[in-house]
Design a protein around this motif. Structure first.
Motif, short mmCIF file in Angstrom:
data_model
loop_
_atom_site.label_atom_id
_atom_site.label_comp_id
_atom_site.label_asym_id
_atom_site.label_seq_id
_atom_site.Cartn_x
_atom_site.Cartn_y
_atom_site.Cartn_z
N HIS A 167 -33.35 6.46 -18.03
CA HIS A 167 -33.84 6.43 -16.57
C HIS A 167 -34.35 4.98 -16.06
O HIS A 167 -34.17 4.80 -14.90
CB HIS A 167 -34.96 7.42 -16.39
N SER A 168 -34.45 4.06 -16.81
CA SER A 168 -34.35 2.68 -16.48
C SER A 168 -33.21 2.15 -15.74
O SER A 168 -33.49 1.15 -14.84
CB SER A 168 -34.56 1.92 -17.81
N TYR A 169 -32.03 2.87 -15.85
CA TYR A 169 -30.93 2.40 -15.24
C TYR A 169 -31.09 2.79 -13.57
O TYR A 169 -30.39 2.26 -12.69
CB TYR A 169 -29.66 3.19 -15.57
N ASP A 170 -32.03 3.66 -13.36
CA ASP A 170 -32.12 4.26 -11.86
C ASP A 170 -33.14 3.61 -10.98
O ASP A 170 -33.43 4.02 -9.95
CB ASP A 170 -32.24 5.73 -11.82
N THR A 171 -33.66 2.37 -11.80
CA THR A 171 -34.90 1.60 -11.01
C THR A 171 -34.32 0.90 -9.80
O THR A 171 -33.21 0.19 -9.98
CB THR A 171 -35.66 0.86 -12.05
N VAL A 172 -35.07 0.55 -8.79
CA VAL A 172 -34.77 -0.14 -7.79
C VAL A 172 -35.44 -1.24 -7.70
O VAL A 172 -35.25 -2.26 -6.71
CB VAL A 172 -35.07 0.61 -6.38
N ASP A 186 -38.34 -4.52 -10.18
CA ASP A 186 -38.68 -5.03 -11.33
C ASP A 186 -40.18 -4.17 -11.68
O ASP A 186 -40.10 -3.93 -12.93
CB ASP A 186 -38.89 -6.28 -11.44
N LYS A 187 -40.78 -3.65 -10.85
CA LYS A 187 -42.26 -3.03 -11.27
C LYS A 187 -41.56 -1.65 -11.81
O LYS A 187 -42.25 -1.38 -13.05
CB LYS A 187 -42.90 -2.83 -9.93
N GLN A 188 -40.76 -0.97 -11.23
CA GLN A 188 -40.11 0.37 -11.83
C GLN A 188 -39.57 0.18 -13.11
O GLN A 188 -39.83 0.83 -13.97
CB GLN A 188 -38.96 1.13 -10.73
N LEU A 189 -38.72 -0.97 -13.37
CA LEU A 189 -38.12 -1.29 -14.51
C LEU A 189 -39.29 -1.55 -15.62
O LEU A 189 -39.29 -0.97 -16.81
CB LEU A 189 -37.31 -2.30 -14.34
N HIS A 190 -40.33 -2.42 -15.48
CA HIS A 190 -41.10 -2.59 -16.36
C HIS A 190 -42.00 -1.40 -16.39
O HIS A 190 -42.40 -1.08 -17.89
CB HIS A 190 -42.19 -3.69 -15.70
N ASP A 191 -42.48 -0.64 -15.71
CA ASP A 191 -43.25 0.48 -16.03
C ASP A 191 -42.54 1.44 -16.83
O ASP A 191 -43.22 2.24 -17.72
CB ASP A 191 -43.60 1.22 -14.62
N ILE A 192 -41.20 1.77 -16.51
CA ILE A 192 -40.71 2.74 -17.32
C ILE A 192 -40.24 2.36 -18.76
O ILE A 192 -40.58 2.91 -19.80
CB ILE A 192 -39.27 3.20 -16.73
N SER A 193 -40.23 1.00 -18.80
CA SER A 193 -39.89 0.29 -20.30
C SER A 193 -41.10 0.41 -21.04
O SER A 193 -41.17 0.55 -22.23
CB SER A 193 -39.34 -1.11 -20.01
N GLY A 218 -22.45 -7.97 -20.56
CA GLY A 218 -22.94 -7.76 -19.18
C GLY A 218 -21.86 -6.99 -18.48
O GLY A 218 -20.62 -6.92 -18.68
N ASP A 219 -22.20 -6.41 -17.39
CA ASP A 219 -21.20 -5.78 -16.20
C ASP A 219 -21.87 -5.72 -15.03
O ASP A 219 -23.18 -6.08 -14.71
CB ASP A 219 -20.48 -4.43 -16.92
N ILE A 220 -21.41 -5.14 -13.82
CA ILE A 220 -22.08 -5.06 -12.53
C ILE A 220 -23.24 -3.91 -12.82
O ILE A 220 -23.94 -4.22 -11.97
CB ILE A 220 -20.91 -4.47 -11.50
N MET A 221 -23.02 -3.11 -13.60
CA MET A 221 -24.23 -2.16 -13.57
C MET A 221 -25.36 -2.77 -14.23
O MET A 221 -26.41 -2.46 -13.62
CB MET A 221 -23.68 -0.95 -14.49
N ASP A 277 -16.76 5.43 -14.09
CA ASP A 277 -17.74 5.54 -14.42
C ASP A 277 -18.69 4.55 -13.61
O ASP A 277 -18.24 3.29 -13.27
CB ASP A 277 -18.18 5.38 -16.22
N GLY A 278 -19.91 4.80 -13.21
CA GLY A 278 -20.72 4.25 -12.71
C GLY A 278 -20.77 4.03 -11.11
O GLY A 278 -19.51 4.47 -10.46
N ASP A 279 -21.69 3.68 -10.23
CA ASP A 279 -21.39 3.67 -8.82
C ASP A 279 -20.94 2.32 -8.26
O ASP A 279 -20.80 1.36 -9.04
CB ASP A 279 -22.92 3.44 -8.26
N ASP A 280 -20.52 2.24 -7.33
CA ASP A 280 -19.81 1.03 -6.52
C ASP A 280 -20.92 -0.25 -6.67
O ASP A 280 -21.94 -0.02 -6.87
CB ASP A 280 -19.33 1.29 -5.10
N SER A 281 -20.15 -1.43 -6.71
CA SER A 281 -20.95 -2.53 -6.81
C SER A 281 -21.98 -2.53 -5.54
O SER A 281 -21.65 -2.31 -4.66
CB SER A 281 -19.84 -3.56 -6.63
N PRO A 282 -23.10 -3.13 -6.04
CA PRO A 282 -24.12 -3.44 -5.00
C PRO A 282 -23.74 -4.46 -4.14
O PRO A 282 -24.49 -4.58 -2.92
CB PRO A 282 -25.55 -3.86 -5.79
#
Length: 367
Positions: A173-178, A180-187, A239-242, A283-288
């Motif tokens: 679910h770290s892939y769904d963070t929006v 850095d704080k969310q990513l840090h907290d989940i990690s 690396g990739d767009i995701m 696979d994956g969402d469109d590029s941001p």
């Protein structure tokens, strides 16, 4: 051979960028005092697994038994299979594999562990490592942390033919963070959950050698949690767009591109290239960045808008009306792991020159 001489569609790896990615992740692990056990589902090639280990990795991770067999045949001697092995046929293969290399299997059930134990205990020359996978919030596989993991571990350590190694988890679910704080907290939660569960096991007399966490997005944060012993990122090598969207990779260091040819210019605002879902996948969402199903290197205002099986439709803005039939483009895909599994071989490129053609030996090894 120059990369321009390659027929299309063709997957390319920029060696300079890949080597930066290898060194960066290894430095992250070293600075945190943890081991790196990269997930090779991204590249599926023993030659790249060896490059990761030459850079300092202690072993590798795979998703499927078939990938483990490919890597063992390629000389890799320390493999974590981060996937339950279920079924008599697979367990027979697992036992054969465990006789030639060090194998650890992540399980989340007594049924899986006991079946491996029965097969392993029939051969005095075989021992299979077992780790308990816990669910830290992704809700895919994994037993609950804390007491549920302890209860399973207590049963597993009594089984013959296996050696209990420790704890694994994966914060998908770290892939769904929006941010850095969310990513840090989940990690951080991933790391703390694994460490606290391991501590509980140790308090109950169960030795824990491995506390294994981390994906490419979460690895740098999870590695900082005291007690974590290893991280398992995979996509970092390319690396990739995701990964760029998840703030886990720099666009300029994305090493994998798909070289394509413009095969049609049906209108001024549209072009068609010779790769669709059978190369890029869906696979994956469109590029941001608003670039659609990929990112066109050096022509970022082109939009790979949609795909059919063999065609990629490109929106062409006014500034690129020079784009002509026969021109080639290089496109960073949404998800590199999926692209690699679609092709038989990849070109390793440095400064435009093809240094090697690497077979994707693990392609299609999903059993």
């Amino acid at each position: 051979m120059h990369k321009n001489d390659l027929d299309t569609p063709y997957v390319l790896i920029d060696l300079d960028k890949m080597e930066i990615n290898l060194a960066t992740m290894q430095a992250n692990a070293d600075s945190a005092g943890v081991s790196l056990r990269p997930h090779t589902k991204t590249h599926k090639m023993p030659i790249l697994a060896h490059k990761q280990m030459d850079a300092g990795a202690i072993g590798i991770t795979v998703a499927k038994l078939g990938e483990a067999e490919v890597m063992a045949a390629g000389g890799i001697k320390d493999i974590l299979i981060a996937y339950p092995i279920i079924g008599e046929q697979k367990i027979d293969r697992l036992i054969r594999l465990a006789k030639q290399t060090n194998i650890i299997v992540a399980v989340d059930s007594y049924e899986a562990a006991s079946a491996i134990s029965r097969a392993a205990s029939r051969d005095s020359n075989c021992q299979v490592g077992i780790a308990v996978e816990i669910d830290c919030g992704f809700k895919r596989v994994g037993v609950g942390p804390g007491d549920p993991a302890l209860d399973l571990a207590k049963k597993i350590v009594q089984l013959p033919g296996i050696r209990f190694r420790g704890i694994t988890t994966f914060a998908g679910h770290s892939y769904d963070t929006v941010n850095d704080k969310q990513l840090h907290d989940i990690s951080a939660h991933e790391g703390h959950t694994a460490v606290e569960t391991a501590h509980l096991l140790r308090e109950n007399g169960i030795a824990v050698d491995i506390i294994s966490v981390g994906s490419t997005p979460s690895a740098k944060y999870a590695a900082q949690i005291p007690g974590v012993t290893e991280i398992r990122p995979g996509t970092y090598i390319f690396g990739d767009i995701m990964q760029v969207a998840n703030r886990a990779h720099l666009l300029q260091n994305c090493a994998l591109t798909v070289k394509v040819t413009v095969i049609s210019r049906p209108s001024a605002d549209r072009a068609v290239v010779d790769a669709g879902t059978k190369v890029f996948t869906s696979d994956g969402d469109d590029s941001p960045f608003g670039t659609g199903r990929g990112y066109v290197v050096e022509r970022p205002s082109l939009v790979l808008s949609w795909l059919t099986e063999e065609h990629g439709m490109v929106i062409v803005p006014p500034e690129h009306q020079d784009l002509a039939i026969g021109d080639t483009l290089e496109i960073i895909p949404i998800h590199a792991c999926a692209v690699v599994n679609m092709v038989d071989e990849i070109a390793a490129v440095r400064d435009g020159k093809v240094e090697a053609i690497w077979p994707v030996w693990g392609r299609g090894k999903v059993r």
